[in-house]
Design a protein around this motif. Structure first.
Motif, PDB file in Angstrom:
ATOM      1  N   ALA A   4       0.876  -1.099  -0.215  1.00  0.00           N
ATOM      2  CA  ALA A   4      -0.172   0.018  -0.059  1.00  0.00           C
ATOM      3  C   ALA A   4       0.886   1.322   0.033  1.00  0.00           C
ATOM      4  O   ALA A   4       0.632   2.317  -0.730  1.00  0.00           O
ATOM      5  CB  ALA A   4      -0.887   0.135   1.264  1.00  0.00           C
ATOM      6  N   GLY A   5       1.941   1.274   0.759  1.00  0.00           N
ATOM      7  CA  GLY A   5       2.752   2.504   0.883  1.00  0.00           C
ATOM      8  C   GLY A   5       3.500   2.728  -0.559  1.00  0.00           C
ATOM      9  O   GLY A   5       3.793   3.818  -0.944  1.00  0.00           O
ATOM     10  N   LEU A   8       0.905   4.169  -2.775  1.00  0.00           N
ATOM     11  CA  LEU A   8       0.451   5.509  -2.427  1.00  0.00           C
ATOM     12  C   LEU A   8       1.804   6.327  -2.964  1.00  0.00           C
ATOM     13  O   LEU A   8       1.569   7.690  -3.425  1.00  0.00           O
ATOM     14  CB  LEU A   8       0.243   5.679  -1.058  1.00  0.00           C
ATOM     15  CG  LEU A   8      -0.016   6.961  -0.640  1.00  0.00           C
ATOM     16  CD1 LEU A   8      -1.312   7.458  -1.259  1.00  0.00           C
ATOM     17  CD2 LEU A   8      -0.005   6.842   0.936  1.00  0.00           C
ATOM     18  N   LEU A  11       1.437   6.759  -6.632  1.00  0.00           N
ATOM     19  CA  LEU A  11       0.537   8.087  -6.987  1.00  0.00           C
ATOM     20  C   LEU A  11       0.797   9.445  -6.699  1.00  0.00           C
ATOM     21  O   LEU A  11       0.535  10.303  -7.376  1.00  0.00           O
ATOM     22  CB  LEU A  11      -0.762   7.459  -6.195  1.00  0.00           C
ATOM     23  CG  LEU A  11      -2.031   8.402  -6.089  1.00  0.00           C
ATOM     24  CD1 LEU A  11      -2.370   8.663  -7.708  1.00  0.00           C
ATOM     25  CD2 LEU A  11      -3.140   7.960  -5.646  1.00  0.00           C
ATOM     26  N   LEU A  12       1.265   9.668  -5.289  1.00  0.00           N
ATOM     27  CA  LEU A  12       1.677  11.007  -5.042  1.00  0.00           C
ATOM     28  C   LEU A  12       2.696  11.452  -5.892  1.00  0.00           C
ATOM     29  O   LEU A  12       2.592  12.740  -6.174  1.00  0.00           O
ATOM     30  CB  LEU A  12       2.273  11.043  -3.522  1.00  0.00           C
ATOM     31  CG  LEU A  12       1.163  10.637  -2.590  1.00  0.00           C
ATOM     32  CD1 LEU A  12       1.822  10.442  -1.089  1.00  0.00           C
ATOM     33  CD2 LEU A  12       0.122  11.782  -2.558  1.00  0.00           C
ATOM     34  N   TYR A  15       0.985  12.263  -8.995  1.00  0.00           N
ATOM     35  CA  TYR A  15       0.010  13.426  -8.872  1.00  0.00           C
ATOM     36  C   TYR A  15       0.737  14.702  -8.869  1.00  0.00           C
ATOM     37  O   TYR A  15       0.284  15.603  -9.409  1.00  0.00           O
ATOM     38  CB  TYR A  15      -0.694  13.110  -7.607  1.00  0.00           C
ATOM     39  CG  TYR A  15      -1.869  14.118  -7.523  1.00  0.00           C
ATOM     40  CD1 TYR A  15      -2.985  14.243  -8.035  1.00  0.00           C
ATOM     41  CD2 TYR A  15      -2.022  14.881  -6.360  1.00  0.00           C
ATOM     42  CE1 TYR A  15      -4.209  15.105  -8.285  1.00  0.00           C
ATOM     43  CE2 TYR A  15      -2.995  15.967  -6.244  1.00  0.00           C
ATOM     44  CZ  TYR A  15      -3.961  15.894  -6.937  1.00  0.00           C
ATOM     45  OH  TYR A  15      -4.932  16.905  -6.766  1.00  0.00           O
ATOM     46  N   PHE A 126     -12.215   4.898  -2.711  1.00  0.00           N
ATOM     47  CA  PHE A 126     -10.938   5.328  -2.662  1.00  0.00           C
ATOM     48  C   PHE A 126     -10.662   6.285  -1.732  1.00  0.00           C
ATOM     49  O   PHE A 126      -9.682   6.403  -0.919  1.00  0.00           O
ATOM     50  CB  PHE A 126     -10.324   5.762  -4.012  1.00  0.00           C
ATOM     51  CG  PHE A 126      -8.873   6.451  -4.040  1.00  0.00           C
ATOM     52  CD1 PHE A 126      -7.759   5.464  -4.030  1.00  0.00           C
ATOM     53  CD2 PHE A 126      -8.755   7.793  -4.127  1.00  0.00           C
ATOM     54  CE1 PHE A 126      -6.514   6.359  -3.722  1.00  0.00           C
ATOM     55  CE2 PHE A 126      -7.595   8.460  -4.093  1.00  0.00           C
ATOM     56  CZ  PHE A 126      -6.342   7.577  -4.084  1.00  0.00           C
ATOM     57  N   THR A 129     -11.197   5.113   1.726  1.00  0.00           N
ATOM     58  CA  THR A 129      -9.945   4.600   2.119  1.00  0.00           C
ATOM     59  C   THR A 129      -8.538   5.216   2.617  1.00  0.00           C
ATOM     60  O   THR A 129      -7.940   4.895   3.594  1.00  0.00           O
ATOM     61  CB  THR A 129      -9.511   3.417   1.026  1.00  0.00           C
ATOM     62  OG1 THR A 129     -10.638   2.552   0.811  1.00  0.00           O
ATOM     63  CG2 THR A 129      -8.314   2.490   1.283  1.00  0.00           C
ATOM     64  N   VAL A 130      -8.311   6.250   1.692  1.00  0.00           N
ATOM     65  CA  VAL A 130      -7.165   6.920   1.938  1.00  0.00           C
ATOM     66  C   VAL A 130      -7.275   7.916   3.257  1.00  0.00           C
ATOM     67  O   VAL A 130      -6.390   8.009   4.109  1.00  0.00           O
ATOM     68  CB  VAL A 130      -6.819   7.903   0.890  1.00  0.00           C
ATOM     69  CG1 VAL A 130      -5.963   9.051   1.195  1.00  0.00           C
ATOM     70  CG2 VAL A 130      -6.227   7.081  -0.460  1.00  0.00           C
ATOM     71  N   MET A 133      -6.733   5.413   6.102  1.00  0.00           N
ATOM     72  CA  MET A 133      -5.191   5.234   6.332  1.00  0.00           C
ATOM     73  C   MET A 133      -4.519   6.460   6.772  1.00  0.00           C
ATOM     74  O   MET A 133      -3.713   6.224   7.748  1.00  0.00           O
ATOM     75  CB  MET A 133      -4.824   4.772   4.717  1.00  0.00           C
ATOM     76  CG  MET A 133      -5.142   3.418   4.145  1.00  0.00           C
ATOM     77  SD  MET A 133      -4.412   3.573   2.568  1.00  0.00           S
ATOM     78  CE  MET A 133      -4.478   1.761   2.300  1.00  0.00           C
ATOM     79  N   THR A 134      -5.079   7.788   6.305  1.00  0.00           N
ATOM     80  CA  THR A 134      -4.377   8.874   7.264  1.00  0.00           C
ATOM     81  C   THR A 134      -4.938   8.789   8.603  1.00  0.00           C
ATOM     82  O   THR A 134      -3.659   9.149   9.450  1.00  0.00           O
ATOM     83  CB  THR A 134      -4.754   9.950   6.416  1.00  0.00           C
ATOM     84  OG1 THR A 134      -4.516   9.936   4.849  1.00  0.00           O
ATOM     85  CG2 THR A 134      -4.340  11.250   6.953  1.00  0.00           C
TER      86      THR A 134
END
Length: 144
Positions: A4-5, A8, A11-12, A15, A126, A129-130, A133-134
């Motif tokens: 997951a990390g 992410l 994606l970051l 983005y 999504f 979920t984010v 997680m945060t």
């Protein structure tokens, strides 16, 4: 196998790059950190640096430095706090509001591209979920 990390981080990275490219194409050269602060200030009628730091999960010292730079650029104004003479309310100037509208349009276009292959339900899932997680990572860790 991807974690997951790792997903992410990927994606970051993509983005941020997509946003930076769109901002530069629009002639916006402020750092992303400054644009995030500007965007957050624009969501309020008046906000204190402490509140910005909490909302953006950043150090108050960093937020103070960025807001002072935005103030020097003529994008942010300081106004007396209505009930605390030691504090200041930060608001966007006219130029800041105009820039805020431009960055909102750019971010909406980038978000639309990012979620184009997702259904509305998938995009909502999504986001949930984010956010979960945060919140989980932002909690203090219990000692073993």
């Amino acid at each position: 196998m991807s974690s997951a990390g790792h997903a992410l981080f990927g994606l970051l990275h993509v983005y941020k790059r997509a946003l930076r490219e769109r901002y530069l194409k629009a002639g916006i050269t402020l750092p992303l950190s400054h644009l995030r602060v500007l965007r957050e200030i624009g969501g309020h009628q008046g906000v204190m640096a402490r509140e910005l730091a909490e909302a953006l999960l950043q150090d108050k010292g960093l937020i103070t430095r960025v807001t002072r730079e935005l103030e020097r650029e003529g994008l942010v104004e300081r106004h007396p706090h209505p009930s605390d003479s030691r504090a200041a309310h930060l608001r966007l100037s006219n130029d800041g509001r105009a820039l805020h509208e431009r960055i909102n349009a750019i971010e909406q276009a980038c978000d639309a591209q990012m979620t184009a292959a997702l259904s509305d339900d998938q995009a909502s899932a999504f986001i949930r979920t984010v956010n979960a997680m945060t919140e989980q990572l932002d909690r203090p860790q219990e000692s073993p």
